[in-house]
Design an enzyme around this catalytic site. Structure first.
Site, short mmCIF file in Angstrom:
data_model
loop_
_atom_site.label_atom_id
_atom_site.label_comp_id
_atom_site.label_asym_id
_atom_site.label_seq_id
_atom_site.Cartn_x
_atom_site.Cartn_y
_atom_site.Cartn_z
N ASN A 9 0.88 -1.18 0.00
CA ASN A 9 0.00 0.00 0.00
C ASN A 9 0.91 1.23 0.00
O ASN A 9 1.47 1.60 1.02
CB ASN A 9 -0.90 -0.02 1.25
CG ASN A 9 -1.89 1.13 1.25
OD1 ASN A 9 -1.88 1.99 0.36
ND2 ASN A 9 -2.74 1.15 2.24
N LYS A 16 3.61 0.84 2.82
CA LYS A 16 3.30 -0.21 3.81
C LYS A 16 3.39 -1.53 3.07
O LYS A 16 2.96 -1.63 1.92
CB LYS A 16 1.88 -0.04 4.34
CG LYS A 16 1.72 1.06 5.33
CD LYS A 16 0.34 0.95 6.00
CE LYS A 16 -0.07 2.30 6.55
NZ LYS A 16 -1.47 2.61 6.40
N ARG A 90 -2.45 -2.08 -3.54
CA ARG A 90 -3.73 -1.46 -3.28
C ARG A 90 -3.84 -0.19 -4.13
O ARG A 90 -2.94 0.64 -4.14
CB ARG A 90 -3.82 -1.06 -1.80
CG ARG A 90 -5.11 -0.35 -1.53
CD ARG A 90 -5.05 0.45 -0.27
NE ARG A 90 -6.33 1.09 -0.06
CZ ARG A 90 -6.49 2.18 0.66
NH1 ARG A 90 -5.45 2.76 1.22
NH2 ARG A 90 -7.67 2.71 0.82
N HIS A 179 -13.33 1.41 0.21
CA HIS A 179 -13.24 0.28 1.14
C HIS A 179 -13.79 -1.01 0.54
O HIS A 179 -14.17 -1.93 1.27
CB HIS A 179 -14.06 0.55 2.43
CG HIS A 179 -13.55 1.67 3.29
ND1 HIS A 179 -14.39 2.47 4.01
CD2 HIS A 179 -12.30 2.08 3.57
CE1 HIS A 179 -13.68 3.36 4.69
NE2 HIS A 179 -12.41 3.14 4.43
N GLY A 208 -14.13 3.20 10.79
CA GLY A 208 -12.83 3.53 11.39
C GLY A 208 -12.68 5.03 11.26
O GLY A 208 -13.68 5.74 11.30
N ARG A 239 -14.44 13.84 8.50
CA ARG A 239 -15.21 14.17 7.29
C ARG A 239 -16.69 14.30 7.60
O ARG A 239 -17.21 13.59 8.47
CB ARG A 239 -15.04 13.07 6.23
CG ARG A 239 -13.62 12.89 5.79
CD ARG A 239 -13.53 11.86 4.66
NE ARG A 239 -12.17 11.37 4.54
CZ ARG A 239 -11.85 10.08 4.45
NH1 ARG A 239 -12.78 9.15 4.45
NH2 ARG A 239 -10.58 9.73 4.38
N ASP A 281 -10.53 11.04 17.27
CA ASP A 281 -10.34 9.67 17.74
C ASP A 281 -11.42 9.33 18.76
O ASP A 281 -11.60 10.03 19.75
CB ASP A 281 -8.94 9.55 18.37
CG ASP A 281 -8.57 8.10 18.61
OD1 ASP A 281 -9.33 7.38 19.29
OD2 ASP A 281 -7.53 7.67 18.11
N GLU A 332 -14.41 -2.65 15.34
CA GLU A 332 -13.75 -3.79 15.99
C GLU A 332 -13.43 -3.52 17.46
O GLU A 332 -13.40 -4.44 18.27
CB GLU A 332 -12.43 -4.13 15.27
CG GLU A 332 -12.63 -4.71 13.89
CD GLU A 332 -11.34 -4.78 13.08
OE1 GLU A 332 -10.26 -4.92 13.67
OE2 GLU A 332 -11.43 -4.68 11.84
N ASN A 333 -13.18 -2.24 17.78
CA ASN A 333 -12.59 -1.94 19.10
C ASN A 333 -13.41 -1.09 20.04
O ASN A 333 -12.98 -0.85 21.16
CB ASN A 333 -11.25 -1.21 18.91
CG ASN A 333 -10.27 -2.02 18.11
OD1 ASN A 333 -9.92 -3.12 18.52
ND2 ASN A 333 -9.85 -1.52 16.97
N GLU A 384 -7.69 -6.38 4.51
CA GLU A 384 -7.59 -6.01 3.10
C GLU A 384 -6.34 -6.61 2.43
O GLU A 384 -6.37 -6.98 1.27
CB GLU A 384 -7.57 -4.48 2.96
CG GLU A 384 -8.95 -3.89 3.23
CD GLU A 384 -8.93 -2.49 3.81
OE1 GLU A 384 -8.39 -2.32 4.93
OE2 GLU A 384 -9.45 -1.57 3.17
P1 ADP Z 1 -8.13 4.00 8.98
O1 ADP Z 1 -9.28 4.58 8.20
O2 ADP Z 1 -7.01 4.96 9.19
O3 ADP Z 1 -7.72 2.63 8.51
P2 ADP Z 1 -8.99 2.59 11.36
O4 ADP Z 1 -9.99 1.66 10.77
O5 ADP Z 1 -7.70 2.04 11.82
O6 ADP Z 1 -8.75 3.84 10.43
O7 ADP Z 1 -9.70 3.35 12.58
C1 ADP Z 1 -9.00 4.18 13.45
C2 ADP Z 1 -10.00 4.81 14.40
O8 ADP Z 1 -10.64 3.79 15.18
C3 ADP Z 1 -9.35 5.72 15.42
O9 ADP Z 1 -9.26 7.03 14.94
C4 ADP Z 1 -10.32 5.65 16.57
O10 ADP Z 1 -11.34 6.61 16.37
C5 ADP Z 1 -10.96 4.28 16.45
N1 ADP Z 1 -10.57 3.36 17.54
C6 ADP Z 1 -11.30 3.11 18.64
N2 ADP Z 1 -10.70 2.26 19.46
C7 ADP Z 1 -9.56 1.92 18.91
C8 ADP Z 1 -8.50 1.05 19.28
N3 ADP Z 1 -8.50 0.37 20.43
N4 ADP Z 1 -7.47 0.97 18.44
C9 ADP Z 1 -7.46 1.67 17.28
N5 ADP Z 1 -8.43 2.50 16.87
C10 ADP Z 1 -9.47 2.64 17.67
#
Ligand code: ADP
Length: 399
Positions: A9, A16, A90, A179, A208, A239, A281, A332-333, A384
């Site tokens: 990527n 990456k 990618r 995506h 994300g 955004r 975040d 996921e998180n 991905e």
């Molecule tokens: P990208 O679009 O950059 O791939 P990600 O899918 O990695 O983004 O999402 C990153 C966002 O996920 C962070 O900005 C944050 O808002 C959220 N997030 C919440 N919890 C976590 C965590 N434990 N680890 C990473 N990101 C987290």
């Protein structure tokens, strides 16, 4: 000799990479060359649970690629570079040309180049990355894996905007989505989780820092939330997502800013950041919300409502749904966001999740819905790069 594939990527100042063994789809190493163009570029590599890091000058992407290949040999990660059988790249924008990944040849390269106006930062950087790999490994096949390809099955009434039709004819202005590689992976994995369902209808939520949803009917994308660019759809970290287009005109007029400047603000200073005033975040916003910060709480509610609205829309579009999938950084998180979203849809759609289980699931596969729920709800970590590996193997016949 082992057979390996590199998934790449390339961005404007970074590369990456992930190296896979084809046979078992095992990740051998992952890494990044970051701050390309600087004297203090960063090279990082993870393998066997160890991280190696170096700060060194990396003038351009060609030097970055040479560095990666050199280090693979130096650290004996490969016996020889010959082990690498192909490289998958990618590519953010495949426009109207690509419904699937494609072998990188002159024609593919020309089309990616022609699409630069639609993704100026991304496509140009991807080509620089590809050319650097081609120069370093001239005998190898390269494959382009497009973020947009999965969405090319949308119907005209979904991908067209109600603006003068000539703008579509002359300038290709339409919805492309993004995506796509992730949504395709998630829909495939969701189908595996419910193998007894013959024609699965899946709503995938890749949420994300960039967020998009996709309605997938039996493996085929019928609708997706991002638009001409990744600015459209649901509210995101920075955004706006979809807003009334007259906001652009009025905000420019009142703030005395031009369209370009406002476009930057809609991309970089809006969304969760713009509303909360705290951060883009979700972790920072959650902390602030727990302390009672009203705008942080509002940002959370707005985000959840917008995702829920799209789920409702896609439920109708698919004539029902068998599974809702949460994925990416937030999906996921961040259990709180999954809960806030499910709270918005549970009554209308008869969705129920095990809240205790939800509060514990972070970064791993899980089915959150209870047996009573009318739609299954799952968390599936997206991958991905694995899709890039699979498409590279398929298109270069590397089995
Ligand atoms: P990208 O679009 O950059 O791939 P990600 O899918 O990695 O983004 O999402 C990153 C966002 O996920 C962070 O900005 C944050 O808002 C959220 N997030 C919440 N919890 C976590 C965590 N434990 N680890 C990473 N990101 C987290």
């Amino acid at each position: 000799m082992r057979k390996l594939v590199m998934a790449v990527n390339a961005g404007s100042s970074s590369i990456k990479f992930k190296l896979y063994e084809i046979k078992n789809e095992r990740v051998i190493l992952s890494g990044i060359v970051d701050r390309i163009g600087h004297n203090d570029a960063i090279f990082k590599m993870n393998f066997n649970g160890e991280e190696r890091k170096a700060i060194l000058p990396v003038k351009n992407h060609e030097i970055g690629v040479d560095l990666i290949l050199e280090k693979l040999v130096e650290f004996k990660i490969v016996e020889s570079i010959e082990e690498i059988q192909g490289v998958g790249h990618r590519i953010v924008q495949g426009g109207k040309y690509f419904q699937d990944s494609a072998v990188l040849n002159k024609d593919t390269e020309d089309k990616i180049e022609a699409l630069i106006p639609l993704a100026p930062l991304h496509n140009a950087a991807h080509l620089v990355g590809f050319r650097a790999f081609k120069k370093a490994l001239p005998k190898l096949g390269n494959v382009a894996v497009f973020d947009t390809a999965f969405h090319q099955t949308m119907e005209e009434q979904d991908f067209l905007y109600p603006i003068p039709y000539e703008y579509y004819q002359k300038h290709d202005i339409r919805r492309y989505g993004a995506h796509g590689t992730s949504h395709k992976y998630l829909a495939e994995e969701a189908a595996k989780l419910m193998s007894e369902v013959k024609h699965p209808r899946v709503i995938t939520c890749h949420i994300g820092s960039g967020s998009s949803l996709c309605a997938v009917n039996d493996g085929v994308c019928v609708a997706t939330s991002m638009g001409l660019t990744p600015l459209g759809g649901v509210m995101m970290g920075t955004r706006t997502g979809d807003i009334d287009p007259s906001v652009m005109f009025f905000a420019c007029q009142e703030e005395g800013k031009d369209v370009k400047e406002m476009y930057q603000i809609f991309n970089k200073k809006s969304g969760l950041l713009g509303i909360s005033g705290v951060s883009n975040d979700t972790r920072d916003i959650e902390d602030a919300a727990l302390k009672g910060n009203k705008r942080a709480i509002l940002a959370q509610k707005m985000f959840a409502r917008r995702v829920a609205d799209f789920i409702g829309q896609y439920f109708v579009r698919l004539g029902g749904a068998d599974m809702i999938v949460f994925s990416a950084g937030i999906g996921e998180n961040a259990p709180i966001y999954r809960k806030l979203i499910v709270d918005q849809i549970k009554e209308a759609l008869g969705v129920e999740i095990d809240e205790e289980l939800n509060s514990k699931v972070r970064g791993k596969l899980a089915v959150l819905s209870t047996p009573k729920s009318k739609i299954r709800v799952s968390v599936i970590p997206t991958d991905e790069e694995l899709m890039i590996l699979r498409d590279t193997v398929r298109l270069l016949n590397l089995k």
